[in-house]
Design an enzyme around this catalytic site. Structure first.
Site, mmCIF file in Angstrom:
data_model
loop_
_atom_site.group_PDB
_atom_site.id
_atom_site.type_symbol
_atom_site.label_atom_id
_atom_site.label_comp_id
_atom_site.label_asym_id
_atom_site.label_seq_id
_atom_site.Cartn_x
_atom_site.Cartn_y
_atom_site.Cartn_z
ATOM 1 N N LYS A 139 0.864 -1.195 0.000
ATOM 2 C CA LYS A 139 0.000 0.000 0.000
ATOM 3 C C LYS A 139 0.888 1.227 0.000
ATOM 4 O O LYS A 139 2.049 1.141 0.399
ATOM 5 C CB LYS A 139 -0.872 0.025 1.260
ATOM 6 C CG LYS A 139 -2.070 0.940 1.177
ATOM 7 C CD LYS A 139 -3.241 0.256 0.504
ATOM 8 C CE LYS A 139 -4.369 1.207 0.212
ATOM 9 N NZ LYS A 139 -5.577 0.482 -0.202
ATOM 10 N N ASP A 179 -6.970 4.445 -4.531
ATOM 11 C CA ASP A 179 -7.626 4.368 -3.224
ATOM 12 C C ASP A 179 -8.185 5.784 -3.016
ATOM 13 O O ASP A 179 -8.392 6.507 -3.998
ATOM 14 C CB ASP A 179 -6.613 3.958 -2.133
ATOM 15 C CG ASP A 179 -7.287 3.533 -0.825
ATOM 16 O OD1 ASP A 179 -7.676 2.369 -0.707
ATOM 17 O OD2 ASP A 179 -7.458 4.378 0.083
HETATM 18 P P1 NDP Z 1 -12.712 8.135 -2.974
HETATM 19 O O1 NDP Z 1 -11.628 9.110 -2.814
HETATM 20 O O2 NDP Z 1 -13.274 7.874 -4.326
HETATM 21 O O3 NDP Z 1 -13.938 8.519 -2.023
HETATM 22 C C1 NDP Z 1 -13.781 8.634 -0.659
HETATM 23 C C2 NDP Z 1 -15.082 9.062 -0.027
HETATM 24 O O4 NDP Z 1 -14.963 8.930 1.381
HETATM 25 C C3 NDP Z 1 -15.432 10.506 -0.308
HETATM 26 O O5 NDP Z 1 -16.822 10.665 -0.322
HETATM 27 C C4 NDP Z 1 -14.814 11.219 0.879
HETATM 28 O O6 NDP Z 1 -15.421 12.456 1.201
HETATM 29 C C5 NDP Z 1 -15.051 10.224 1.996
HETATM 30 N N1 NDP Z 1 -13.970 10.372 2.997
HETATM 31 C C6 NDP Z 1 -12.658 10.137 2.810
HETATM 32 N N2 NDP Z 1 -11.953 10.409 3.914
HETATM 33 C C7 NDP Z 1 -12.848 10.837 4.798
HETATM 34 C C8 NDP Z 1 -12.753 11.257 6.140
HETATM 35 N N3 NDP Z 1 -11.564 11.313 6.782
HETATM 36 N N4 NDP Z 1 -13.903 11.589 6.774
HETATM 37 C C9 NDP Z 1 -15.093 11.521 6.133
HETATM 38 N N5 NDP Z 1 -15.242 11.132 4.860
HETATM 39 C C10 NDP Z 1 -14.144 10.794 4.211
HETATM 40 O O7 NDP Z 1 -12.167 6.778 -2.340
HETATM 41 P P2 NDP Z 1 -12.668 5.276 -2.546
HETATM 42 O O8 NDP Z 1 -14.131 5.255 -2.757
HETATM 43 O O9 NDP Z 1 -11.771 4.659 -3.542
HETATM 44 O O10 NDP Z 1 -12.307 4.627 -1.134
HETATM 45 C C11 NDP Z 1 -13.231 4.608 -0.037
HETATM 46 C C12 NDP Z 1 -12.818 3.531 0.938
HETATM 47 O O11 NDP Z 1 -12.815 2.255 0.274
HETATM 48 C C13 NDP Z 1 -11.410 3.663 1.529
HETATM 49 O O12 NDP Z 1 -11.418 3.166 2.849
HETATM 50 C C14 NDP Z 1 -10.569 2.742 0.650
HETATM 51 O O13 NDP Z 1 -9.403 2.303 1.319
HETATM 52 C C15 NDP Z 1 -11.556 1.605 0.435
HETATM 53 N N6 NDP Z 1 -11.321 0.745 -0.724
HETATM 54 C C16 NDP Z 1 -11.183 1.261 -1.980
HETATM 55 C C17 NDP Z 1 -11.003 0.411 -3.055
HETATM 56 C C18 NDP Z 1 -10.921 0.920 -4.451
HETATM 57 O O14 NDP Z 1 -10.836 0.101 -5.369
HETATM 58 N N7 NDP Z 1 -10.982 2.226 -4.688
HETATM 59 C C19 NDP Z 1 -10.894 -1.046 -2.885
HETATM 60 C C20 NDP Z 1 -11.132 -1.489 -1.516
HETATM 61 C C21 NDP Z 1 -11.320 -0.615 -0.501
HETATM 62 P P3 NDP Z 1 -14.621 13.824 0.934
HETATM 63 O O15 NDP Z 1 -14.607 13.973 -0.556
HETATM 64 O O16 NDP Z 1 -15.395 14.848 1.652
HETATM 65 O O17 NDP Z 1 -13.238 13.622 1.501
HETATM 66 O O1 2IT Z 2 -7.970 -1.327 -0.571
HETATM 67 C C1 2IT Z 2 -7.910 -1.862 -1.703
HETATM 68 O O2 2IT Z 2 -8.074 -3.084 -1.848
HETATM 69 C C2 2IT Z 2 -7.678 -1.005 -2.869
HETATM 70 N N1 2IT Z 2 -7.586 0.212 -2.713
HETATM 71 C C3 2IT Z 2 -7.540 -1.604 -4.229
HETATM 72 C C4 2IT Z 2 -6.157 -2.121 -4.441
HETATM 73 C C5 2IT Z 2 -5.817 -2.581 -5.845
HETATM 74 O O3 2IT Z 2 -4.643 -2.918 -6.035
HETATM 75 O O4 2IT Z 2 -6.686 -2.597 -6.716
#
Ligand code: NDP
Ligand code: 2IT
Length: 458
Positions: A139, A179
């Site tokens: 990561k 992420d």
């Molecule tokens: P994005 O950046 O696309 O979206 C993040 C969302 O979460 C936004 O709405 C953001 O709001 C909110 N957010 C982030 N940080 C905070 C905070 N500190 N407090 C409140 N709201 C917050 O990210 P993803 O959708 O890609 O990721 C979301 C979660 O999913 C994370 O935990 C990530 O690790 C996990 N994840 C992502 C994967 C992927 O493929 N993208 C795979 C597996 C897990 P704002 O814009 O106001 O900050």
């Molecule tokens: O938390 C996660 O699994 C991710 N942000 C996706 C990682 C990846 O390599 O697609």
């Protein structure tokens, strides 16, 4: 644990051993609370396996697994649009490569530090093992805040970040993806800089790429869709479905948007989603088309939704978990659903919670859910769809061909089913039926630990 193990001296010994390892990790990294929380959950979960199999202790597998193979920290200097010098911190943890090259996302958010990167990298080891695909755990990210930055500033930052990171990654060593704060745009800029520095079109060095240069169909949707496929498995175990369920989804980023889409396709009504400034609520259900336009095309905040849908309300600073629902999907960030929220959700009749985000539910909140027989899908199982399709993107890149959306989606469904079955089976085997936290940790751990032993002490 097997029934014979319950309260046995072996189990007591194993508990002493894993507690001591936890204390040692605390003394090594006293300020890394997120990492310590992830380590604690894991050690508690695998204790029955340790009690049952002396080899893991003899070979020191836990001692090794808790320590990253490599932790890289670097300076990222760049110029903003006014010509001011900006300096951020960049990170990459290469945690474990026992079953494949390091694989895991990059997060750009001001909160990113060593603890957050290590907690995410540690979780990723077991998540990636659960997918059944050959990928190790890594990561990375930066404390860079993309909010309010111009497109030019985002590009400059991504180029500077990749100028250092490229020395450490590659299709057979370490494959980053997105992420929080890293989506298609950022991956594009980073890939461009990587390609230039590597003097090669190594497409499988980054995943989540655009479709025009080696991305996989369904990668964008994969985490959110996979989460809902996992929820379908959880509900099916109680002969239930998503049809007519009321759902709330925190966040409004990549994971949240496509969890909303799939939940709606399964017949659920999604009434609320959020960002860090508050939540939007519409008792009639949210309009996904508007959400996608605002978030993916216009990069706007969630409050702008209400000007297009007057029946919805925006609650500034509001807590989305106060809304009654059948199913809650935390899809924003770590530690966003606390014990008090869990109690309220239980009181309001929630039947299932599954984590789209990584560790959004605090340990005491998980305990409350388990005590009240609320089904709980932990992130390392429930959100593994994203990294799974990333691995499928790598396969397609290696073969120099691309599968159809339907083909990738079918594979994703199979993988999520397999993850659910292996986590629930491991939970039963070790005496914790229905506890997918224990089952997911054990199932992921066994695969990695067995590979580590065969490699010898490295
Ligand atoms: P994005 O950046 O696309 O979206 C993040 C969302 O979460 C936004 O709405 C953001 O709001 C909110 N957010 C982030 N940080 C905070 C905070 N500190 N407090 C409140 N709201 C917050 O990210 P993803 O959708 O890609 O990721 C979301 C979660 O999913 C994370 O935990 C990530 O690790 C996990 N994840 C992502 C994967 C992927 O493929 N993208 C795979 C597996 C897990 P704002 O814009 O106001 O900050
Ligand atoms: O938390 C996660 O699994 C991710 N942000 C996706 C990682 C990846 O390599 O697609």
């Amino acid at each position: 644990m097997t029934n014979a193990l319950q309260n046995s001296p072996k189990l007591v010994e194993a508990e002493k051993y894993t507690s001591a390892l936890y204390e040692q990790t605390v003394s090594r990294y006293p300020n890394e609370s997120e990492f310590l929380n992830a380590v604690k959950e894991f050690l508690v979960a695998v204790t029955p396996v340790i009690a049952d199999n002396a080899i893991y202790t003899e070979k020191g597998v836990l001692e090794q697994i808790l320590e990253p193979e490599r932790f890289i920290q670097f300076r990222v200097s760049w110029l903003d649009d006014s010509g001011n010098v900006k300096v951020n911190r960049g990170f990459r943890v290469q945690f474990n490569s026992a079953i494949g090259p390091y694989k895991g996302g990059l997060r750009f958010h001001p909160s990113v530090n060593a603890s957050i990167v290590k907690f995410l990298g540690f979780e990723q080891i077991f998540k990636n093992a659960l997918t059944g695909l050959p990928i190790g755990g890594g990561k990375g990210g930066s404390d860079f805040d993309p909010k309010g930055k111009s497109d030019n500033e985002i590009m400059k930052f991504c180029q500077s970040f990749m100028t250092e990171l490229h020395k450490h990654i590659g299709p057979h060593t370490d494959i980053p993806a997105g992420d929080i704060g890293v989506g298609a745009r950022e991956i594009g800029y980073m890939f461009g800089q990587y390609k230039r520095l590597a003097t090669a079109f190594d497409s499988a060095t980054l995943t989540g790429k655009g479709l025009s240069y080696g991305g996989s169909l369904a990668r964008k949707e994969a985490t959110g869709y996979g989460l809902v496929y996992f929820v379908e498995q959880m509900l099916a175990s109680k002969k239930d479905t998503l049809k007519n369920k009321t759902v709330t989804v925190s966040g409004s980023g990549n994971v949240a948007l496509y969890a909303i889409e799939k939940a709606q396709q399964c017949g659920a009504k999604v009434v609320a989603c959020s960002d860090s400034s508050g939540y939007i609520y519409d008792e009639n259900g949210l309009n996904l088309e508007t959400l996608i336009q605002l978030k993916e095309v216009e990069y706007k905040r969630i409050d702008t939704y209400i000007s297009k849908h007057p029946s919805a309300k925006f609650v500034a600073g509001g807590n989305i978990w106060t809304i009654p629902c059948d199913i809650a999907l935390p899809c924003a960030t770590q530690n966003e659903l606390h014990a008090a929220d869990a109690k309220l959700l239980v009181k309001n009749g929630v039947i299932a919670i599954a984590e789209g985000a990584n560790m959004p539910t605090t340990a005491d909140a998980v305990e409350i859910l388990h005590e009240n027989n609320v089904m709980f899908g932990p992130g390392k199982a429930a959100n593994a769809g994203g990294v799974s399709v990333s691995a499928l993107e790598m396969s397609q890149n290696s073969m120099r061909l691309s599968w159809t959306f339907e083909e990738v989606d079918m594979r994703l469904q199979d993988i999520m089913k397999h993850i659910y079955v292996s986590a629930s089976t491991a939970a039963v085997k070790y005496g914790h039926e229905g506890n997918l936290v224990v089952g997911a940790n054990i199932s992921g751990f066994l695969k990695v630990a067995d590979a580590m032993i065969t490699h010898g002490l490295v």
